[in-house]
Write a protein that holds these residues in place. Sequence first.
Motif, PDB file in Angstrom:
ATOM      1  N   UNK A   1     -27.838 -27.390 -21.900  1.00 13.68           N
ATOM      2  CA  UNK A   1     -29.193 -26.864 -22.083  1.00 13.68           C
ATOM      3  C   UNK A   1     -30.138 -27.919 -22.663  1.00 13.68           C
ATOM      4  N   UNK A   2     -29.581 -28.814 -23.493  1.00  7.26           N
ATOM      5  CA  UNK A   2     -30.415 -29.818 -24.135  1.00  7.26           C
ATOM      6  C   UNK A   2     -30.394 -31.160 -23.458  1.00  7.26           C
ATOM      7  N   UNK A   3     -29.681 -31.266 -22.330  1.00  3.85           N
ATOM      8  CA  UNK A   3     -29.627 -32.529 -21.607  1.00  3.85           C
ATOM      9  C   UNK A   3     -28.828 -33.605 -22.332  1.00  3.85           C
ATOM     10  N   UNK A   4     -27.715 -33.203 -22.965  1.00  2.41           N
ATOM     11  CA  UNK A   4     -26.866 -34.154 -23.673  1.00  2.41           C
ATOM     12  C   UNK A   4     -26.693 -33.770 -25.130  1.00  2.41           C
ATOM     13  N   UNK A   5     -26.307 -34.765 -25.958  1.00  2.70           N
ATOM     14  CA  UNK A   5     -25.996 -34.493 -27.360  1.00  2.70           C
ATOM     15  C   UNK A   5     -27.185 -33.939 -28.129  1.00  2.70           C
ATOM     16  N   UNK A   6     -28.398 -34.173 -27.609  1.00  7.40           N
ATOM     17  CA  UNK A   6     -29.581 -33.624 -28.289  1.00  7.40           C
ATOM     18  C   UNK A   6     -29.572 -32.106 -28.315  1.00  7.40           C
ATOM     19  N   UNK A   7     -28.843 -31.507 -27.378  1.00  2.00           N
ATOM     20  CA  UNK A   7     -28.756 -30.051 -27.346  1.00  2.00           C
ATOM     21  C   UNK A   7     -28.137 -29.477 -28.607  1.00  2.00           C
ATOM     22  N   UNK A   8     -27.232 -30.232 -29.230  1.00  2.83           N
ATOM     23  CA  UNK A   8     -26.611 -29.776 -30.476  1.00  2.83           C
ATOM     24  C   UNK A   8     -27.571 -29.912 -31.666  1.00  2.83           C
ATOM     25  N   UNK A   9     -28.647 -30.668 -31.456  1.00  5.81           N
ATOM     26  CA  UNK A   9     -29.644 -30.828 -32.514  1.00  5.81           C
ATOM     27  C   UNK A   9     -30.966 -30.163 -32.134  1.00  5.81           C
ATOM     28  N   UNK A  10     -30.878 -29.145 -31.274  1.00  5.82           N
ATOM     29  CA  UNK A  10     -32.080 -28.384 -30.914  1.00  5.82           C
ATOM     30  C   UNK A  10     -32.658 -27.733 -32.158  1.00  5.82           C
ATOM     31  N   UNK A  11     -33.952 -27.870 -32.331  1.00  5.03           N
ATOM     32  CA  UNK A  11     -34.596 -27.286 -33.499  1.00  5.03           C
ATOM     33  C   UNK A  11     -34.321 -28.043 -34.783  1.00  5.03           C
ATOM     34  N   UNK A  12     -33.957 -29.352 -34.661  1.00  3.99           N
ATOM     35  CA  UNK A  12     -33.642 -30.098 -35.870  1.00  3.99           C
ATOM     36  C   UNK A  12     -34.855 -30.203 -36.797  1.00  3.99           C
ATOM     37  N   UNK A  13     -36.021 -30.477 -36.230  1.00  2.00           N
ATOM     38  CA  UNK A  13     -37.209 -30.615 -37.065  1.00  2.00           C
ATOM     39  C   UNK A  13     -37.505 -29.299 -37.788  1.00  2.00           C
ATOM     40  N   UNK A  14     -37.364 -28.179 -37.050  1.00  2.00           N
ATOM     41  CA  UNK A  14     -37.601 -26.869 -37.669  1.00  2.00           C
ATOM     42  C   UNK A  14     -36.583 -26.608 -38.775  1.00  2.00           C
ATOM     43  N   UNK A  15     -35.327 -26.988 -38.517  1.00  2.00           N
ATOM     44  CA  UNK A  15     -34.281 -26.807 -39.526  1.00  2.00           C
ATOM     45  C   UNK A  15     -34.555 -27.684 -40.740  1.00  2.00           C
ATOM     46  N   UNK A  16     -35.020 -28.899 -40.487  1.00  2.00           N
ATOM     47  CA  UNK A  16     -35.340 -29.820 -41.583  1.00  2.00           C
ATOM     48  C   UNK A  16     -36.471 -29.258 -42.445  1.00  2.00           C
ATOM     49  N   UNK A  17     -37.520 -28.759 -41.795  1.00  2.00           N
ATOM     50  CA  UNK A  17     -38.647 -28.160 -42.521  1.00  2.00           C
ATOM     51  C   UNK A  17     -38.169 -26.930 -43.301  1.00  2.00           C
ATOM     52  N   UNK A  18     -37.320 -26.110 -42.640  1.00  2.00           N
ATOM     53  CA  UNK A  18     -36.796 -24.911 -43.296  1.00  2.00           C
ATOM     54  C   UNK A  18     -35.929 -25.274 -44.498  1.00  2.00           C
ATOM     55  N   UNK A  19     -35.004 -26.219 -44.306  1.00  2.00           N
ATOM     56  CA  UNK A  19     -34.073 -26.574 -45.385  1.00  2.00           C
ATOM     57  C   UNK A  19     -34.802 -27.171 -46.581  1.00  2.00           C
ATOM     58  N   UNK A  20     -35.783 -28.038 -46.303  1.00  2.00           N
ATOM     59  CA  UNK A  20     -36.555 -28.630 -47.402  1.00  2.00           C
ATOM     60  C   UNK A  20     -37.358 -27.543 -48.119  1.00  2.00           C
ATOM     61  N   UNK A  21     -38.008 -26.671 -47.340  1.00  2.00           N
ATOM     62  CA  UNK A  21     -38.812 -25.591 -47.938  1.00  2.00           C
ATOM     63  C   UNK A  21     -37.922 -24.629 -48.717  1.00  2.00           C
TER      64      UNK A  21
END
Length: 336
Positions: A192-212
Amino acid sequence: QAGWSRGPHSSCLILYAWRAGPRAEVAKNRQRAMRHGHIFGIVVASIAAEWARKAALYPLDTMTTRLQATRTTAASGTGTSGSALPIWSDLVVMCSMLQHEPRALYKGMGASLIGAVPTSVVYMPTYEFSKMALLKLAAAAPGVKIPVAQVASVATGLACSSVRVPTSVVKARLQLGFSSSVRHAVAAALQNGGGWRGLYAGWYATCVLDVSYALVQFTVLERLVALCGATIARGRMLSSGENALVGFLVGVITAILTEPLDVVKTRLQTQRRDPRSICGTDFGYAGVFDGLHKMVQLEGVLALWRGLLPRLLLKGWGSCIWYSAYTMLRNIMEGV
């Protein structure tokens, strides 16, 4: 005799110097062992507390994910009322899940428990050691006021998101029924993500969420611990019940304030990107802020709190279990 008197004195100095070396080395080794034991205690307590929380409340995690991934029709006036938080509708759906598919609520639990290990190894140790380093820095520079809990929280959120995203992606696909096994969930995410990036889908959102989340959580935690210590405990250590109460309040406050980011994160991780795929909803979110904007525009402002009820229960009781277990195990392992 003068020569003889100097002789024994010199030999005593030599003997003392010879014995002082090993003593200093023993002291260093003892400090090193205590430091390693402190690290070990933090890691073990963090992992055990996270396992206890997940094992006890995993069905609520699944309910939260499913509700967050479901698009509402509140904005058009044909679904949940936009005049109140979706607590009642969440409760109705939760009861339906419990009645019709109770076993399905445990899908992905194994992957979640495994993924909790690297996350726990990073989470509390990062916060504890960042906090200690900042406190030393603050002590060395008394004139500089450093927001210790806040800076340590940001470091914790950044470190945690880097190891949590792949597990979160796999867990969400299993919880939503997109995949039947961990292996299939990993393969589908890669496709779905076109390679290993699929496992990091939503990484930026997760990063913002985890920091917040970490920022709110540890700020509230430090304030509540200080408040309870001054008003309830009055100088003594907080009891297990008092720690549980602190954990519950921290979880509830943090869940309410970070729910919109968690909804967007869940949808970014599970939305359909590959046109050939039949799993997932095509939300069309390009990122965190695009997701927030489209959700408000299409579903109404209160859709940002979709799945709030199970997440309140999950984070409230989860923090209650986690914090009381963590502090109890830390005290036991450190002999307090």
